[in-house]
Design a protein around this motif. Structure first.
Motif, PDB file in Angstrom:
ATOM      1  N   LEU A  89       6.817 -27.454  25.924  1.00  9.16           N
ATOM      2  CA  LEU A  89       5.809 -26.776  25.111  1.00  9.16           C
ATOM      3  C   LEU A  89       6.471 -25.962  23.997  1.00  9.16           C
ATOM      4  N   LEU A  90       7.573 -25.298  24.349  1.00 10.08           N
ATOM      5  CA  LEU A  90       8.284 -24.484  23.367  1.00 10.08           C
ATOM      6  C   LEU A  90       8.839 -25.357  22.244  1.00 10.08           C
ATOM      7  N   ARG A  91       9.427 -26.488  22.630  1.00 13.34           N
ATOM      8  CA  ARG A  91      10.094 -27.343  21.653  1.00 13.34           C
ATOM      9  C   ARG A  91       9.116 -28.151  20.815  1.00 13.34           C
ATOM     10  N   HIS A  92       8.064 -28.679  21.436  1.00 10.01           N
ATOM     11  CA  HIS A  92       7.208 -29.637  20.748  1.00 10.01           C
ATOM     12  C   HIS A  92       5.877 -29.053  20.270  1.00 10.01           C
ATOM     13  N   VAL A  93       5.520 -27.859  20.719  1.00  8.02           N
ATOM     14  CA  VAL A  93       4.235 -27.277  20.321  1.00  8.02           C
ATOM     15  C   VAL A  93       4.426 -25.939  19.596  1.00  8.02           C
ATOM     16  N   TYR A  94       5.065 -24.987  20.277  1.00  3.57           N
ATOM     17  CA  TYR A  94       5.167 -23.644  19.701  1.00  3.57           C
ATOM     18  C   TYR A  94       6.086 -23.595  18.473  1.00  3.57           C
ATOM     19  N   LEU A  95       7.283 -24.189  18.592  1.00  5.59           N
ATOM     20  CA  LEU A  95       8.227 -24.129  17.472  1.00  5.59           C
ATOM     21  C   LEU A  95       7.706 -24.835  16.222  1.00  5.59           C
ATOM     22  N   PRO A  96       7.166 -26.076  16.346  1.00  4.49           N
ATOM     23  CA  PRO A  96       6.608 -26.704  15.134  1.00  4.49           C
ATOM     24  C   PRO A  96       5.483 -25.893  14.506  1.00  4.49           C
ATOM     25  N   SER A  97       4.676 -25.248  15.346  1.00  2.50           N
ATOM     26  CA  SER A  97       3.589 -24.438  14.814  1.00  2.50           C
ATOM     27  C   SER A  97       4.119 -23.237  14.042  1.00  2.50           C
ATOM     28  N   ALA A  98       5.221 -22.658  14.530  1.00  2.00           N
ATOM     29  CA  ALA A  98       5.754 -21.451  13.908  1.00  2.00           C
ATOM     30  C   ALA A  98       6.650 -21.745  12.717  1.00  2.00           C
ATOM     31  N   MET A  99       7.109 -23.000  12.564  1.00  2.00           N
ATOM     32  CA  MET A  99       8.117 -23.311  11.560  1.00  2.00           C
ATOM     33  C   MET A  99       7.674 -23.001  10.131  1.00  2.00           C
ATOM     34  N   SER A 100       6.436 -23.376   9.797  1.00  2.00           N
ATOM     35  CA  SER A 100       5.976 -23.114   8.433  1.00  2.00           C
ATOM     36  C   SER A 100       5.922 -21.616   8.163  1.00  2.00           C
ATOM     37  N   TRP A 101       5.549 -20.837   9.177  1.00  2.00           N
ATOM     38  CA  TRP A 101       5.529 -19.381   9.046  1.00  2.00           C
ATOM     39  C   TRP A 101       6.961 -18.843   8.907  1.00  2.00           C
ATOM     40  N   VAL A 102       7.874 -19.421   9.664  1.00  2.00           N
ATOM     41  CA  VAL A 102       9.267 -18.973   9.625  1.00  2.00           C
ATOM     42  C   VAL A 102       9.856 -19.157   8.234  1.00  2.00           C
ATOM     43  N   PHE A 103       9.706 -20.361   7.678  1.00  2.00           N
ATOM     44  CA  PHE A 103      10.306 -20.626   6.370  1.00  2.00           C
ATOM     45  C   PHE A 103       9.636 -19.820   5.267  1.00  2.00           C
ATOM     46  N   SER A 104       8.353 -19.550   5.432  1.00  2.00           N
ATOM     47  CA  SER A 104       7.680 -18.683   4.467  1.00  2.00           C
ATOM     48  C   SER A 104       8.316 -17.299   4.470  1.00  2.00           C
ATOM     49  N   SER A 105       8.640 -16.809   5.652  1.00  2.00           N
ATOM     50  CA  SER A 105       9.276 -15.486   5.751  1.00  2.00           C
ATOM     51  C   SER A 105      10.721 -15.516   5.267  1.00  2.00           C
ATOM     52  N   LEU A 106      11.405 -16.634   5.440  1.00  2.00           N
ATOM     53  CA  LEU A 106      12.816 -16.710   5.043  1.00  2.00           C
ATOM     54  C   LEU A 106      12.977 -16.593   3.533  1.00  2.00           C
ATOM     55  N   HIS A 107      12.039 -17.159   2.779  1.00  2.00           N
ATOM     56  CA  HIS A 107      12.130 -17.055   1.322  1.00  2.00           C
ATOM     57  C   HIS A 107      12.022 -15.600   0.875  1.00  2.00           C
ATOM     58  N   THR A 108      11.223 -14.815   1.591  1.00  2.00           N
ATOM     59  CA  THR A 108      11.121 -13.383   1.288  1.00  2.00           C
ATOM     60  C   THR A 108      12.347 -12.637   1.786  1.00  2.00           C
ATOM     61  N   GLN A 164      16.118 -26.310   0.802  1.00  2.00           N
ATOM     62  CA  GLN A 164      16.656 -27.604   1.206  1.00  2.00           C
ATOM     63  C   GLN A 164      16.554 -27.804   2.713  1.00  2.00           C
ATOM     64  N   VAL A 165      16.894 -26.756   3.466  1.00  2.00           N
ATOM     65  CA  VAL A 165      16.792 -26.832   4.930  1.00  2.00           C
ATOM     66  C   VAL A 165      15.336 -27.016   5.342  1.00  2.00           C
ATOM     67  N   GLU A 166      14.443 -26.305   4.665  1.00  2.00           N
ATOM     68  CA  GLU A 166      13.013 -26.419   4.976  1.00  2.00           C
ATOM     69  C   GLU A 166      12.522 -27.843   4.764  1.00  2.00           C
ATOM     70  N   ARG A 167      12.890 -28.441   3.640  1.00  2.00           N
ATOM     71  CA  ARG A 167      12.435 -29.813   3.370  1.00  2.00           C
ATOM     72  C   ARG A 167      12.994 -30.803   4.390  1.00  2.00           C
ATOM     73  N   ARG A 168      14.209 -30.535   4.863  1.00  2.00           N
ATOM     74  CA  ARG A 168      14.811 -31.455   5.830  1.00  2.00           C
ATOM     75  C   ARG A 168      14.153 -31.326   7.206  1.00  2.00           C
ATOM     76  N   LEU A 169      13.837 -30.097   7.605  1.00  2.00           N
ATOM     77  CA  LEU A 169      13.272 -29.877   8.932  1.00  2.00           C
ATOM     78  C   LEU A 169      11.760 -30.068   8.974  1.00  2.00           C
ATOM     79  N   MET A 170      11.115 -30.018   7.799  1.00  2.00           N
ATOM     80  CA  MET A 170       9.655 -30.094   7.774  1.00  2.00           C
ATOM     81  C   MET A 170       9.171 -31.419   7.191  1.00  2.00           C
ATOM     82  N   LYS A 171       9.958 -32.481   7.373  1.00  2.00           N
ATOM     83  CA  LYS A 171       9.559 -33.791   6.852  1.00  2.00           C
ATOM     84  C   LYS A 171       8.254 -34.278   7.456  1.00  2.00           C
ATOM     85  N   TRP A 172       7.985 -33.868   8.691  1.00  2.00           N
ATOM     86  CA  TRP A 172       6.783 -34.322   9.368  1.00  2.00           C
ATOM     87  C   TRP A 172       5.515 -33.742   8.754  1.00  2.00           C
TER      88      TRP A 172
END
Length: 270
Positions: A176-195, A252-260
């Motif tokens: 659940l952590l790997r396939h549900v929670y982390l993908p859900s949080a990823m877009s939020w994570v990268f949004s925060s990383l740019h800031t 660049q990292v975001e585009r590579r990890l968020m291809k899906w």
């Protein structure tokens, strides 16, 4: 491809126009008389682009004396960015998945987040000394909460339907952590990383302001003391360029990890 090239050319044209206007407004004899009583005041307050780029050229080529200072600032920034991101990701994920722990820690997290964390710089200088560690500590406090709250919210935004279906299919907590929670949080994570990139630089430079013998912030502080606005502006431009480069690396990292994740244009077509 053509649209991208046109966009880049437009962005470059805007940048050139800004520097040309800056040059015109700060060059004695070209300054409109209604702006300043003395046409040399504009150059004193805002610097002269030609001299600013000359200082940058001397730093990197002629004298080549900025590399040690820049290396220190970049080291502090990258360490603060990395440590703050990891801690924010771990703590945000933990509290989002532990309602009891979140309820207990909630008032303390809000209190720490509401604190103007820049005032911690002198304390960190006492605790960790005037070296890299105190600047990294300050940067971590700035990056941590941005990442933490985004991860926390991202995990909370997981679709209940997706979560229920995964559990019905027998997914373990780790799955659940790997396939549900982390993908859900990823877009939020990268949004925060740019800031967080900019905030990591803020932590490093503010720490150098308050006590340091090396770093780009130290160079800017020395120039301010001598009323050398051109060197101050040169330092600001150098920091801005490297902050943009680090932000591009995150992209660049975001585009590579968020291809899906479908792009906005693709979503509209669907």
């Amino acid at each position: 491809m053509k649209n991208t090239l046109t966009l880049r050319l437009a962005q470059l044209a805007l940048l050139v126009a800004v520097f040309v206007l800056w040059h015109v407004l700060t060059t004695p004899g070209l300054v409109p008389p209604f702006l300043f009583a003395d046409d040399r005041q504009a150059a004193f307050f805002f610097g002269e682009p030609v001299k600013i780029f000359g200082r940058i050229w001397a730093w990197f080529v002629t004298n080549a004396d900025i590399y040690q200072h820049l290396g220190v600032t970049l080291l502090e920034t990258v360490l603060a960015f990395g440590i703050g991101t990891v801690l924010g990701l771990a703590c945000g994920m933990w509290l989002a998945l532990s309602p009891l722990a979140a309820a207990i820690c909630d008032p303390y997290i809000k209190a720490l987040n509401s604190m103007p964390r820049v005032i911690l710089a002198p304390i960190f200088a006492v605790w960790f000394g005037l070296g890299v560690a105190s600047k990294v500590a300050l940067g971590v406090t700035l990056v941590f909460f941005i990442v933490f709250f985004n991860v926390y919210q991202g995990v909370k935004e997981v679709s209940p339907i997706v979560l229920a279906n995964a559990r019905m299919l027998g997914a373990s907590p780790r799955q659940l952590l790997r396939h549900v929670y982390l993908p859900s949080a990823m877009s939020w994570v990268f949004s925060s990383l740019h800031t967080s990139v900019g905030l990591a630089f803020v932590g490093a430079v503010v720490g150098e302001y308050l006590g340091s013998a090396r770093g780009v912030g130290y160079l800017i502080l020395q120039a301010e003391g001598a009323f050398d606005i051109n060197t101050v502006m040169a330092g600001i431009l150098v920091l801005t360029v490297f902050a943009l480069l680090l932000d591009m690396l995150v992209g660049q990292v975001e585009r590579r990890l968020m291809k899906w994740q479908p792009k906005s244009g693709e979503t509209e077509k669907l």
